[in-house]
Design a protein around this motif. Structure first.
Motif, PDB file in Angstrom:
ATOM      1  N   CYS A 100       0.832  -1.207   0.000  1.00  0.00           N
ATOM      2  CA  CYS A 100       0.000   0.000   0.000  1.00  0.00           C
ATOM      3  C   CYS A 100       0.865   1.255   0.000  1.00  0.00           C
ATOM      4  O   CYS A 100       1.921   1.274   0.637  1.00  0.00           O
ATOM      5  CB  CYS A 100      -0.862   0.035   1.263  1.00  0.00           C
ATOM      6  SG  CYS A 100      -2.535  -0.528   0.991  1.00  0.00           S
ATOM      7  N   PRO A 101       0.416   2.311  -0.677  1.00  0.00           N
ATOM      8  CA  PRO A 101       1.118   3.598  -0.552  1.00  0.00           C
ATOM      9  C   PRO A 101       0.707   4.278   0.754  1.00  0.00           C
ATOM     10  O   PRO A 101      -0.051   5.245   0.747  1.00  0.00           O
ATOM     11  CB  PRO A 101       0.648   4.371  -1.791  1.00  0.00           C
ATOM     12  CG  PRO A 101      -0.675   3.770  -2.149  1.00  0.00           C
ATOM     13  CD  PRO A 101      -0.696   2.360  -1.624  1.00  0.00           C
ATOM     14  N   VAL A 154     -14.542 -12.787 -12.849  1.00  0.00           N
ATOM     15  CA  VAL A 154     -13.625 -12.797 -13.983  1.00  0.00           C
ATOM     16  C   VAL A 154     -12.369 -12.022 -13.616  1.00  0.00           C
ATOM     17  O   VAL A 154     -12.406 -10.804 -13.478  1.00  0.00           O
ATOM     18  CB  VAL A 154     -14.286 -12.177 -15.226  1.00  0.00           C
ATOM     19  CG1 VAL A 154     -13.372 -12.319 -16.432  1.00  0.00           C
ATOM     20  CG2 VAL A 154     -15.637 -12.818 -15.495  1.00  0.00           C
ATOM     21  N   GLY A 155     -11.272 -12.744 -13.439  1.00  0.00           N
ATOM     22  CA  GLY A 155     -10.017 -12.095 -13.056  1.00  0.00           C
ATOM     23  C   GLY A 155      -9.705 -12.360 -11.596  1.00  0.00           C
ATOM     24  O   GLY A 155     -10.592 -12.279 -10.745  1.00  0.00           O
ATOM     25  N   GLY A 157      -7.188 -10.880  -9.650  1.00  0.00           N
ATOM     26  CA  GLY A 157      -6.401  -9.870  -8.950  1.00  0.00           C
ATOM     27  C   GLY A 157      -7.064  -9.555  -7.616  1.00  0.00           C
ATOM     28  O   GLY A 157      -8.031 -10.213  -7.227  1.00  0.00           O
ATOM     29  N   PHE A 177     -12.555 -17.196 -12.520  1.00  0.00           N
ATOM     30  CA  PHE A 177     -11.935 -17.573 -13.795  1.00  0.00           C
ATOM     31  C   PHE A 177     -10.724 -16.677 -14.043  1.00  0.00           C
ATOM     32  O   PHE A 177     -10.836 -15.453 -13.975  1.00  0.00           O
ATOM     33  CB  PHE A 177     -12.922 -17.401 -14.950  1.00  0.00           C
ATOM     34  CG  PHE A 177     -14.090 -18.341 -14.870  1.00  0.00           C
ATOM     35  CD1 PHE A 177     -13.943 -19.671 -15.241  1.00  0.00           C
ATOM     36  CD2 PHE A 177     -15.330 -17.901 -14.422  1.00  0.00           C
ATOM     37  CE1 PHE A 177     -15.024 -20.545 -15.175  1.00  0.00           C
ATOM     38  CE2 PHE A 177     -16.418 -18.767 -14.348  1.00  0.00           C
ATOM     39  CZ  PHE A 177     -16.261 -20.107 -14.728  1.00  0.00           C
ATOM     40  N   ILE A 191       4.123  -7.474  -9.537  1.00  0.00           N
ATOM     41  CA  ILE A 191       4.957  -7.068  -8.401  1.00  0.00           C
ATOM     42  C   ILE A 191       5.988  -8.163  -8.109  1.00  0.00           C
ATOM     43  O   ILE A 191       5.632  -9.314  -7.932  1.00  0.00           O
ATOM     44  CB  ILE A 191       4.078  -6.782  -7.156  1.00  0.00           C
ATOM     45  CG1 ILE A 191       3.022  -5.719  -7.511  1.00  0.00           C
ATOM     46  CG2 ILE A 191       4.937  -6.336  -5.988  1.00  0.00           C
ATOM     47  CD1 ILE A 191       2.075  -5.356  -6.385  1.00  0.00           C
ATOM     48  N   ASN A 301       5.301   2.736  -9.765  1.00  0.00           N
ATOM     49  CA  ASN A 301       5.724   1.483  -9.130  1.00  0.00           C
ATOM     50  C   ASN A 301       6.223   0.475 -10.158  1.00  0.00           C
ATOM     51  O   ASN A 301       7.184  -0.251  -9.917  1.00  0.00           O
ATOM     52  CB  ASN A 301       4.545   0.856  -8.380  1.00  0.00           C
ATOM     53  CG  ASN A 301       4.257   1.592  -7.092  1.00  0.00           C
ATOM     54  OD1 ASN A 301       5.179   2.018  -6.397  1.00  0.00           O
ATOM     55  ND2 ASN A 301       2.985   1.755  -6.770  1.00  0.00           N
ATOM     56  N   GLY A 444     -12.480  -2.528  -9.626  1.00  0.00           N
ATOM     57  CA  GLY A 444     -11.012  -2.603  -9.682  1.00  0.00           C
ATOM     58  C   GLY A 444     -10.504  -1.779 -10.846  1.00  0.00           C
ATOM     59  O   GLY A 444     -11.209  -0.914 -11.371  1.00  0.00           O
ATOM     60  N   ALA A 451      -4.908   1.752 -10.511  1.00  0.00           N
ATOM     61  CA  ALA A 451      -4.969   2.389  -9.197  1.00  0.00           C
ATOM     62  C   ALA A 451      -4.104   1.596  -8.232  1.00  0.00           C
ATOM     63  O   ALA A 451      -2.921   1.398  -8.488  1.00  0.00           O
ATOM     64  CB  ALA A 451      -6.411   2.483  -8.743  1.00  0.00           C
ATOM     65  N   ILE A 454      -5.271  -1.786  -2.670  1.00  0.00           N
ATOM     66  CA  ILE A 454      -6.303  -1.607  -1.650  1.00  0.00           C
ATOM     67  C   ILE A 454      -7.598  -1.081  -2.268  1.00  0.00           C
ATOM     68  O   ILE A 454      -8.694  -1.486  -1.869  1.00  0.00           O
ATOM     69  CB  ILE A 454      -5.796  -0.707  -0.494  1.00  0.00           C
ATOM     70  CG1 ILE A 454      -6.758  -0.745   0.697  1.00  0.00           C
ATOM     71  CG2 ILE A 454      -5.587   0.722  -0.916  1.00  0.00           C
ATOM     72  CD1 ILE A 454      -6.656  -1.971   1.520  1.00  0.00           C
TER      73      ILE A 454
END
Ligand SMILES: Cc1cc2nc3c(=O)[nH]c(=O)nc-3n(C[C@H](O)[C@H](O)[C@H](O)COP(=O)(O)OP(=O)(O)OC[C@H]3O[C@@H](n4cnc5c(N)ncnc54)[C@H](O)[C@@H]3O)c2cc1C
Ligand SMILES: Cc1cc2nc3c(=O)[nH]c(=O)nc-3n(C[C@H](O)[C@H](O)[C@H](O)COP(=O)(O)OP(=O)(O)OC[C@H]3O[C@@H](n4cnc5c(N)ncnc54)[C@H](O)[C@@H]3O)c2cc1C
Ligand code: FES
Lengths: 476, 299
Positions: A100-101, A154-155, A157, A177, A191, A301, A444, A451, A454
């Motif tokens: 987190c920033p 879907v996704g 992350g 998925f 990351i 980042n 998201g 973004a 968090i």
């Protein structure tokens, strides 16, 4: 149980430093840079908390983690309870504690920071989350009785994962998925290991699996199955689209096709997801960085992660080329400092104009132009202006372009009734995250644009609440 | 895990696999491909879907062993399983009633062109096929191509089958003979595709090629597969893999495909000297699937 110190004593304690791997050593390995606080150090740090009545840090946190309460629990030595307290609002504490920033969020709002250094909330969060993982006593919440409703996510992350966690607890049947072969989104392909060990992501995913979430890798929604098929043929009652913003942007400069010019996404995917840094055990190659000149274009980042990865792959000179000044860099402060300590050279106020190559089609140099900061634009940032006739060539073997990413388009192109904006991001209601298609929600990065972890997680939670409501009431 | 239901060699170093992947089998269209990762430590490589069987839930791929990953794949047999198969990826071939379509396949390119030849035939085109190989034993899918073509021409570099010479010679002959060609589809090694483009350009015959840049994700997320087409940058995995041959910069494509040459060479040599490490990894996974009690250490 330890008592809180009187306020005066608290401010006398200096902010406790995060132990780090030595910069010279770590610049050559992929092991985690930050080593985590020891118990006594964490307790001492927690004692610095002023225990404000109206804690500003909580307002600074995008998901409103009960920071004061968890810090209290750290002071009391109740680390597992502290972790459980964080989990009430944040399902990935070991991840956010690391990435987190904080300087713009909780720690940026901390009252201590006005006269002293802010409380190291991120480090404390990481401490309790790691403690919880190490004991293996993760306080997984109880699951509500089965509702018989099926939700497709879907996704995988942070947005998808947090939504899955919340919905499975409500008793829904949840399938995630994922297009890639690993679960985690940017957390696994973007990351790097030295900032977020993949083991940590795997543990969190295992927790979700234990809670009953079904994960299906190698499924590209829009290609392998469409959203309509999920509803009509596979019997899903609701869909949450959390496909992120992973589309690489190039600069459209001459020479961008040259061998050695990468998008940050490709470079990082090869290094992280495909483990190209370990050629003895993994097959995916990466173009040689050892003893060569490598530059990254960008100041976020992604740029820091790319250049520090290149350094670890043995780069002789590792440059950051950024068109504004260091002050304007969007990367987390800590990462900029770490990069500098490790030997990254910053060419701020520089911009590439052309990539130069040899007859075999390989990069040999980049032509740069110097920039200066002009007056502030509408966004309040001073915009960079090229300085005439200031071009020069910087010899270069590898150039990594990290100037941002766009919306992943595969779902939208086969689901025309999900409306997108002019940049291709999905349009969703602020409060409910409903899209223009019945039963379909989105959140998201695919809604907000690139973004943070968090914020994506927060969106996942909002979506879960809203999906649960839709499934319970049947009303759209 | 994606079980291999059938595996057989079509020619030396060229093997056909039927792989269980029901979702992909159902949706795939001619011209699309899958990305395959053989085991946990493997790389992701693209392979065209040559055929599928919706009832059996299988897709067919035809693989030419040219480097570590493809040679390893070609060591697998019926009953083995592949770790990851994802698809169908890429845009399907543009299929319409064009008139007379010449389909050209060079080497393993014949397998890549085959599904589109079938689709072109089904769409009512007159299909003339030219398939080429170095020699007789390297010719593949001859019967299948014959069955879907109005005429089939075979070319070999050494004259051991069909006519002695390159596929472009046959194409030139057809043009010389006044054959009215509405479209050409050419798939094979880069120099072959470039040569075909050079033959058709002066005659203004619309020519499509399927490009084979190095890929990673296959979903548009890395840009590693970028190709230069009509001086624009396109991602072959999502915008292609088929493009107008007259606009493709083949030189850049060929150069970009050499990027990892030395790592590929090293990987290949160490694999050939001891393939057991990789094979064990695959067979062991299978063992573990059936007998979960076998821990990761056992082999
Ligand atoms: C290199 C890098 C470093 C970063 N560092 C930080 C940091 O330090 N701190 C921070 O807070 N944020 C950081 N960010 C930003 C943060 O990672 C993202 O904002 C966040 O991951 C967004 O989460 P998401 O769930 O929306 O999407 P993602 O994490 O992008 O996940 C989306 C997933 O969906 C999958 N997908 C896409 N299309 C499909 C499809 N059609 N079918 C199936 N699956 C699909 C993708 O493969 C991916 O796994 C960083 C980002 C990058 C790239
Ligand atoms: C859309 C598409 C469809 C394809 N269809 C088929 C097919 O049906 N049958 C078939 O035999 N081959 C096909 N190929 C080519 C196949 O992917 C490569 O031969 C394979 O990746 C080589 O891997 P390797 O490890 O065996 O060889 P390596 O030693 O790694 O490489 C040999 C050569 O293959 C190319 N290559 C290497 N890695 C990749 C990669 N990840 N992606 C693409 N090319 C690579 C490079 O040009 C390299 O010089 C296709 C390629 C593309 C892009
Ligand atoms: S393979 Fe990554 S974008 Fe095409």
């Amino acid at each position: 149980m330890t008592e809180r110190l009187p306020p005066k004593e608290r401010t006398k304690i200096p902010r406790q430093a995060m132990p780090e791997q030595d910069p010279h050593e770590r610049a050559h390995n992929f092991a985690e840079v930050n080593r985590g606080l020891e118990i006594l150090v964490a307790e001492k740090e927690a004692q610095r908390c002023l225990a404000c009545n109206d804690p500003k840090c909580v307002h600074g946190c995008p998901v409103g983690v009960k920071i004061r309460e968890f810090v209290d629990l750290v002071i009391e030595g109740e680390y597992l309870k502290a972790a459980a307290k964080i989990r009430e609002d944040n399902v990935l504490p070991a991840v956010t504690g690391r990435v987190c920033p904080q300087e713009n969020q909780c720690e940026g709002s901390c009252i201590l920071g006005k006269r002293f250094s802010p409380l190291a909330i991120g480090h404390l969060e990481r401490f309790v989350a790691d403690y919880e993982q190490a004991t293996g006593q993760v306080g997984l919440p109880e699951r509500a009785p089965a509702t018989g409703k099926k939700v497709a996510i879907v996704g995988s992350g942070p947005a998808g994962l947090s939504c899955a966690g919340d919905l499975v607890l409500k008793g829904h049947d949840v399938t995630v998925f994922e297009a890639l072969h690993e679960i985690g989104g940017v957390l696994v392909y973007g990351i790097p290991e030295f900032r977020l060990p993949k083991e940590i992501v795997r543990n969190e995913v295992d927790n979700l699996r234990k809670m009953g979430v079904d994960f299906q890798t190698n499924v590209v929604i829009g290609k392998t199955v469409t959203i309509d098929e999920l509803f009509d043929e596979e019997g899903y009652d609701a869909v949450f689209i959390a496909t992120g913003a992973g589309l690489p942007k190039f600069m459209n400069l001459p020479g961008e096709h040259l061998g050695g010019v990468y998008s940050a996404n490709e470079f990082l995917t090869r290094v992280n997801l495909m483990k190209a840094y370990d050629p003895d055990h993994y097959d995916s190659p990466i173009y040689y960085c050892r003893d060569r000149n490598v530059a990254v274009i960008g100041g976020g980042n992604t740029a820091m992660d790319s250049i520090r990865s290149a350094l670890r792959l043995g780069a002789k000179n590792a440059y950051i080329i950024y068109r504004r000044g260091e002050e304007e860099m969007p990367a987390r402060r800590e990462e900029v400092h770490h990069a500098r300590d490790e030997g990254v050279q910053f060419l701020n106020l520089h911009n590439p104009v052309e990539f130069l190559g040899n007859d075999d089609g390989y990069l040999t140099a980049v032509k740069l132009i110097k920039m200066e900061l002009g007056p502030e634009d509408e966004s309040g940032r001073r915009s960079p202006i090229p300085i005439e006739s200031s071009e020069f060539d910087l010899p270069l073997d590898v150039a990594i372009i990290a100037i941002g990413t766009g919306a992943n388009p595969l779902v939208q192109s086969t689901t025309p009734d999900v409306k997108t904006n002019k940049w291709g991001y999905i349009v969703a209601d602020d409060q409910t995250l409903r899209t223009t298609k019945r039963g379909v929600f989105a959140g998201g990065d695919i809604v907000s644009g690139s973004a943070t972890v968090i914020l994506a997680m927060g969106a996942g939670r909002t979506a879960a609440r809203s999906i649960h409501e839709y499934l319970t009431t049947g009303e759209w | 895990m994606f079980p291999i239901r059938q595996a057989r060699f079509l020619a030396p170093e060229i093997k056909l696999f039927k792989i269980e992947a029901p979702r992909i089998a159902r949706r795939r269209q001619a011209g699309q491909f899958v990305i395959v990762r053989i085991h946990e430590h493997g790389e992701r490589i693209p392979l065209t879907i040559a055929d599928s069987d919706v009832d059996q839930g299988t897709i067919t791929i035809v693989v030419q062993g040219i480097g570590k990953t493809t040679k390893l794949l070609n060591m697998l047999e019926t009953g083995d399983a592949i770790q990851d198969v994802v698809g169908p990826l890429g845009e399907p071939s543009e299929v319409d009633q064009f008139g007379t379509v010449v389909v050209i396949g060079g080497g393993v390119g014949t397998a890549i062109a085959f599904p589109t030849a079938v689709a072109m035939k089904q769409a009512g085109n007159r299909v003339l096929s030219i398939i080429g190989a170095k020699s007789k034993e390297l010719l593949i899918l001859e019967d299948e191509m014959r069955a879907t073509s109005d005429e089939l021409f075979i070319m070999t570099d050494d004259g051991s089958a069909g006519t002695h010479g390159f596929v472009t010679q046959k194409l030139e002959d057809l043009i010389q003979q006044g054959e009215q060609i509405d479209r050409v589809l050419a798939i094979g090694p880069i120099p072959m595709m470039q040569a075909v483009a050079n033959v058709t350009r002066p005659h203004n015959i619309k020519t499509i090629v399927s490009l084979n840049p190095i890929m990673v994700d296959g979903t548009g997320m890395c840009g590693g597969c970028r190709v230069t087409v009509g001086s624009q940058t396109r991602f072959a995995c999502v915008d292609g893999p088929e493009f107008d041959a007259h606009d493709v910069d083949f030189k850049i494509l060929a150069q970009r495909n050499t990027l990892y040459h030395s790592s590929e060479q090293t990987a290949f040599e160490s694999f050939v000297s001891d393939p057991s490490k990789d094979i064990d990894q695959i067979r062991h996974c299978r063992l573990q699937q059936r007998h979960p009690e076998v821990g990761p250490q056992a082999s």
